[in-house]
Design a protein around this motif. Structure first.
Motif, PDB file in Angstrom:
ATOM      1  N   UNK A  15       0.829  -1.202   0.000  1.00 23.82           N
ATOM      2  CA  UNK A  15       0.000   0.000   0.000  1.00 23.82           C
ATOM      3  C   UNK A  15       0.862   1.250   0.000  1.00 23.82           C
ATOM      4  N   UNK A  16       1.915   1.207   0.795  1.00 19.44           N
ATOM      5  CA  UNK A  16       2.826   2.348   0.925  1.00 19.44           C
ATOM      6  C   UNK A  16       3.459   2.687  -0.428  1.00 19.44           C
ATOM      7  N   UNK A  28      -4.165   5.140 -11.621  1.00 22.21           N
ATOM      8  CA  UNK A  28      -4.892   4.995 -10.353  1.00 22.21           C
ATOM      9  C   UNK A  28      -4.419   3.766  -9.571  1.00 22.21           C
ATOM     10  N   UNK A  29      -4.397   3.927  -8.236  1.00 24.03           N
ATOM     11  CA  UNK A  29      -4.091   2.800  -7.343  1.00 24.03           C
ATOM     12  C   UNK A  29      -5.421   2.207  -6.900  1.00 24.03           C
ATOM     13  N   UNK A  30      -5.555   0.894  -7.030  1.00 27.02           N
ATOM     14  CA  UNK A  30      -6.770   0.223  -6.576  1.00 27.02           C
ATOM     15  C   UNK A  30      -6.371  -0.815  -5.545  1.00 27.02           C
ATOM     16  N   UNK A  31      -6.713  -0.535  -4.277  1.00 33.22           N
ATOM     17  CA  UNK A  31      -6.367  -1.456  -3.197  1.00 33.22           C
ATOM     18  C   UNK A  31      -7.642  -2.157  -2.729  1.00 33.22           C
ATOM     19  N   UNK A  32      -7.687  -3.486  -2.888  1.00 35.44           N
ATOM     20  CA  UNK A  32      -8.891  -4.200  -2.440  1.00 35.44           C
ATOM     21  C   UNK A  32      -9.046  -4.056  -0.923  1.00 35.44           C
ATOM     22  N   UNK A  33      -7.932  -4.067  -0.193  1.00 35.33           N
ATOM     23  CA  UNK A  33      -8.009  -3.890   1.266  1.00 35.33           C
ATOM     24  C   UNK A  33      -8.644  -2.548   1.623  1.00 35.33           C
ATOM     25  N   UNK A  34      -8.234  -1.474   0.921  1.00 33.17           N
ATOM     26  CA  UNK A  34      -8.800  -0.142   1.199  1.00 33.17           C
ATOM     27  C   UNK A  34     -10.289  -0.097   0.857  1.00 33.17           C
ATOM     28  N   UNK A  35     -10.665  -0.732  -0.250  1.00 28.71           N
ATOM     29  CA  UNK A  35     -12.090  -0.706  -0.638  1.00 28.71           C
ATOM     30  C   UNK A  35     -12.905  -1.463   0.413  1.00 28.71           C
ATOM     31  N   UNK A  84      -2.986  -2.499  -9.342  1.00 29.86           N
ATOM     32  CA  UNK A  84      -3.802  -3.249  -8.391  1.00 29.86           C
ATOM     33  C   UNK A  84      -2.934  -3.650  -7.204  1.00 29.86           C
ATOM     34  N   UNK A  85      -3.397  -3.268  -6.023  1.00 28.53           N
ATOM     35  CA  UNK A  85      -2.643  -3.536  -4.792  1.00 28.53           C
ATOM     36  C   UNK A  85      -3.445  -4.532  -3.954  1.00 28.53           C
ATOM     37  N   UNK A  86      -2.922  -5.745  -3.815  1.00 31.71           N
ATOM     38  CA  UNK A  86      -3.611  -6.750  -2.989  1.00 31.71           C
ATOM     39  C   UNK A  86      -4.581  -7.619  -3.773  1.00 31.71           C
ATOM     40  N   UNK A 172      13.094  -4.535   2.082  1.00 38.49           N
ATOM     41  CA  UNK A 172      13.787  -4.143   3.318  1.00 38.49           C
ATOM     42  C   UNK A 172      14.523  -2.830   3.106  1.00 38.49           C
ATOM     43  N   UNK A 173      14.540  -2.035   4.181  1.00 44.80           N
ATOM     44  CA  UNK A 173      15.214  -0.739   4.063  1.00 44.80           C
ATOM     45  C   UNK A 173      14.181   0.346   4.225  1.00 44.80           C
ATOM     46  N   UNK A 174      14.622   1.629   4.194  1.00 42.53           N
ATOM     47  CA  UNK A 174      13.589   2.638   4.448  1.00 42.53           C
ATOM     48  C   UNK A 174      12.722   2.861   3.214  1.00 42.53           C
ATOM     49  N   UNK A 175      11.578   3.524   3.450  1.00 42.39           N
ATOM     50  CA  UNK A 175      10.538   3.606   2.430  1.00 42.39           C
ATOM     51  C   UNK A 175      11.045   4.263   1.136  1.00 42.39           C
ATOM     52  N   UNK A 176      11.846   5.362   1.266  1.00 40.72           N
ATOM     53  CA  UNK A 176      12.376   6.039   0.067  1.00 40.72           C
ATOM     54  C   UNK A 176      13.305   5.122  -0.717  1.00 40.72           C
ATOM     55  N   UNK A 177      14.084   4.364   0.045  1.00 42.31           N
ATOM     56  CA  UNK A 177      15.036   3.445  -0.599  1.00 42.31           C
ATOM     57  C   UNK A 177      14.283   2.399  -1.438  1.00 42.31           C
ATOM     58  N   UNK A 178      13.190   1.862  -0.851  1.00 41.64           N
ATOM     59  CA  UNK A 178      12.410   0.851  -1.573  1.00 41.64           C
ATOM     60  C   UNK A 178      11.757   1.477  -2.813  1.00 41.64           C
ATOM     61  N   UNK A 179      11.244   2.707  -2.655  1.00 47.41           N
ATOM     62  CA  UNK A 179      10.636   3.385  -3.823  1.00 47.41           C
ATOM     63  C   UNK A 179      11.666   3.535  -4.940  1.00 47.41           C
TER      64      UNK A 179
END
Ligand code: B4P
Length: 191
Positions: A15-16, A28-35, A84-86, A172-179
């Motif tokens: 999600x992040x 668009x991001x579509x997260x089934x968990x968020x919906x 699609x996320x999830x 693994x690692x901080x969020x910016x690093x993963x992005x």
């Protein structure tokens, strides 16, 4: 690169990262968990149905989830692309998504697979529990969700691996690093 999936165990950062990737790509991001969570919050029939599964850390039945995603993918804002996320999380959901995309005459470009070890996943979700208080973020339910992921969703990754469209990213690692890693595997300029 306009039609993507992001797959990974609970807490891997799906999600992040989904929000960051879609902002960068203008899709668009579509997260089934968020919906599902929005429906639970709104007390809709779908939310009441989903809540009992979510609280236990189980998957909502495919029939319910597939119908919801089919409706969502028919809305106008997906014309420029989606992440699609999830979803899909089960083999039956892969079949359904294949049908939906075939009917629309489009194909997936990339499946992003995010990974992290279980100790890190549990630690992240327990930390989120302190901040957000999600009903499915207790230690027992988290371990159950990781187990469900291993049993039901690893096969989803395998099916896309056979198609040669999976790109693996170390979560693994901080969020910016993963992005930054994600944008690199997508060949997208991070600027
Ligand atoms: P989801 O909403 O998808 O929940 P999740 O697996 O926990 O992932 P999420 O995206 O929220 O967390 P993230 O890894 O980004 O699903 C919840 C439930 O909905 C499921 O259990 C199921 O019941 C139901 N459901 C959803 N889709 C379904 C489907 N297709 N079929 C059936 N049922 C379905 O992040 C977790 C935490 O880690 C965050 O607090 C974040 O801040 C932190 N984090 C992220 N990246 C980090 C990093 N690099 N370092 C440190 N912390 C990080």
């Amino acid at each position: 690169m306009t039609r993507l999936l992001i797959i990974g165990p609970p807490g891997s950062g799906k999600g992040t990262q989904a929000v960051r990737i879609t902002d960068r790509l203008g899709i668009v991001a579509i997260s089934t968990g968020d919906i599902f969570r929005a429906n639970v919050k709104g007390g809709t029939p779908l939310g009441l149905e989903a809540k009992k599964y979510m609280d236990a850390g189980d998957y909502v039945p495919d029939s319910v989830t597939n119908r919801m995603v089919r409706d969502r993918l028919q809305q106008d804002d997906v014309a420029n692309g989606f992440l699609l996320d999830g979803y899909p999380r089960t083999s039956a959901q892969v079949d359904e998504l294949d049908d939906i995309l075939k009917e629309a005459g489009v194909e997936l470009d990339v499946v992003l697979q995010l990974t992290a070890d279980s100790d890190e996943l549990v630690a992240r979700l327990l930390k989120r529990a302190e901040i957000e208080g999600r009903a499915d973020d207790t230690e027992d339910v988290i371990r159950h969700r990781l187990d469900v992921y291993e049993k039901q969703t690893q096969v989803v990754v395998d099916r896309y691996l056979e198609r040669g469209i999976v790109r693996h990213v170390d979560g693994l690692g901080d969020i910016d690093e993963v992005t930054a890693r994600v944008l690199t595997v997508l060949d997208v300029d991070p600027a």
